[in-house]
Design an enzyme around this catalytic site. Structure first.
Site, short mmCIF file in Angstrom:
data_model
loop_
_atom_site.label_atom_id
_atom_site.label_comp_id
_atom_site.label_asym_id
_atom_site.label_seq_id
_atom_site.Cartn_x
_atom_site.Cartn_y
_atom_site.Cartn_z
N TYR A 1 -8.75 -10.76 -5.71
CA TYR A 1 -8.80 -9.32 -5.46
C TYR A 1 -10.17 -8.83 -5.90
O TYR A 1 -10.44 -8.72 -7.10
CB TYR A 1 -7.72 -8.59 -6.26
CG TYR A 1 -6.30 -8.83 -5.82
CD1 TYR A 1 -6.00 -9.45 -4.61
CD2 TYR A 1 -5.23 -8.44 -6.63
CE1 TYR A 1 -4.70 -9.66 -4.22
CE2 TYR A 1 -3.92 -8.64 -6.25
CZ TYR A 1 -3.66 -9.26 -5.04
OH TYR A 1 -2.35 -9.46 -4.67
N PHE B 1 3.40 -5.23 -1.01
CA PHE B 1 3.08 -4.43 0.19
C PHE B 1 4.23 -3.53 0.62
O PHE B 1 4.27 -3.06 1.74
CB PHE B 1 2.74 -5.36 1.36
CG PHE B 1 1.30 -5.74 1.45
CD1 PHE B 1 0.44 -5.57 0.39
CD2 PHE B 1 0.79 -6.27 2.62
CE1 PHE B 1 -0.90 -5.92 0.48
CE2 PHE B 1 -0.55 -6.62 2.73
CZ PHE B 1 -1.39 -6.45 1.65
N LEU C 1 5.08 -0.53 0.07
CA LEU C 1 4.80 0.86 0.43
C LEU C 1 3.84 0.96 1.60
O LEU C 1 3.78 1.99 2.27
CB LEU C 1 4.19 1.61 -0.76
CG LEU C 1 5.06 1.67 -2.01
CD1 LEU C 1 4.38 2.53 -3.08
CD2 LEU C 1 6.43 2.24 -1.69
N PRO D 1 5.91 3.51 7.48
CA PRO D 1 5.68 4.07 8.81
C PRO D 1 6.75 3.70 9.82
O PRO D 1 6.92 4.37 10.83
CB PRO D 1 4.32 3.46 9.21
CG PRO D 1 3.66 3.16 7.91
CD PRO D 1 4.77 2.74 7.00
#
Length: 299
Positions: A71, A228, A230, A235
């Protein structure tokens, strides 16, 4: 003095419960991936806020933090060490190996035994640790290095004392079964949310969903850590989650977290954000009580 949120949903979960060194943590963690710059690359846009999120998380009782040396690269590990070292005794820092980033920001496998050892040593250095409490081996598709070869390298480093517990990330049901036959798997980290429960295709490959392995995790007492949840789920969630959010005067993200907490006592959500305000909202999701009618309506 640390103030842990008072909620029946802010319960605890035990990692590697049948081992000689179980780790018990509060059941809402924090994923650091979003603390980096755009496209999970480079330094944070607001470095002071990133550091404050980490400090606030620990102050409010979060004692499970998820990171990876790829990251940034190495950005979240360095932020964690800067914000929190020396670490509280009850803090569990979980990292991942098996992948790396190219200068073009692509995600590629880094999973030969030599690669994995390099990653572990790098994580130990940047996190300022002598042993990493929990490491997920992230699977990056069907590459040239077989899963059993990767896992044997991980278990070898566990025997050496570099790793306390080994987990798997981004695994299918078959891959988890293979892992369980090779040695003790402490945790599983897969994509999972109210709306995204099964495999999804992303630019860097397929991401197996949590629903595919949840019952197997429950059978073996293995915490499932959704990632992941959220970003890709909401959508597609449709009107139902919006209606329940309105009923509880909550955001859809909060209801997604609450749904995960209600779904199984073996789920350990780690919602991530680069906003301190959003972090506090996510943490508040542990206080929402979804009724049986709410759960039935969500389906």
């Amino acid at each position: 003095m640390k103030s842990t949120p008072t909620s029946p949903l802010m319960s605890t979960i035990t990692i590697a419960q049948n081992s000689a060194h179980p780790l018990t943590v509060n059941r809402l963690g924090y994923g650091t991936m979003r603390l980096t710059g755009p496209e999970i690359w480079g330094e944070p846009t607001n470095r002071p806020e990133a550091l404050q999120i980490l400090r606030t998380a620990v102050e409010l009782g979060v004692n499970f933090i998820d990171t990876a040396d790829y990251y940034g690269e190495d950005v979240t590990n360095r932020l964690i060490a800067e914000a929190l070292y020396p670490y509280p005794q009850d803090l569990v820092i979980c990292t991942k190996v098996g992948a790396t980033r190219r200068p073009d920001k692509s995600w590629v496998p880094f999973n030969t035994p030599e690669n994995l050892r390099t990653s572990i040593d790098n994580n130990l250095r940047t996190l300022r640790q002598e042993q990493i409490q929990l490491v997920h081996l992230r699977l990056m598709g069907h590459g040239p290095v077989p899963l059993d070869e990767q896992l044997r390298a991980m278990f070898e480093m566990q025997r050496e004392g570099k790793i306390l517990h080994v987990g798997l990330s981004n695994v299918t049901r078959e891959e988890l079964e293979t892992g369980l036959a090779l040695g003790p798997i402490a945790t599983v980290e897969n994509m999972y949310s109210y709306a995204q429960r099964t495999t999804v295709q992303l630019p860097h490959g397929a991401n197996p969903g949590g629903e595919e392995v949840l019952d197997l995790c429950e059978q073996h007492g293995i915490p499932l850590i959704p990632f992941f949840s959220l970003i890709h789920g909401l959508p597609k969630a449709g009107n139902k989650i919006a209606e329940i959010a309105q009923k509880h005067n909550a955001t859809e993200a909060q209801i997604n977290i609450a749904w995960l907490l209600h779904k199984s006592p073996w789920i350990l959500p780690i919602p991530g954000t680069s906003s301190l305000a959003h972090f506090r909202e996510n943490l508040a999701a542990a206080t929402f009580h979804l009724s049986p009618e709410d759960i039935a309506y969500l389906g």
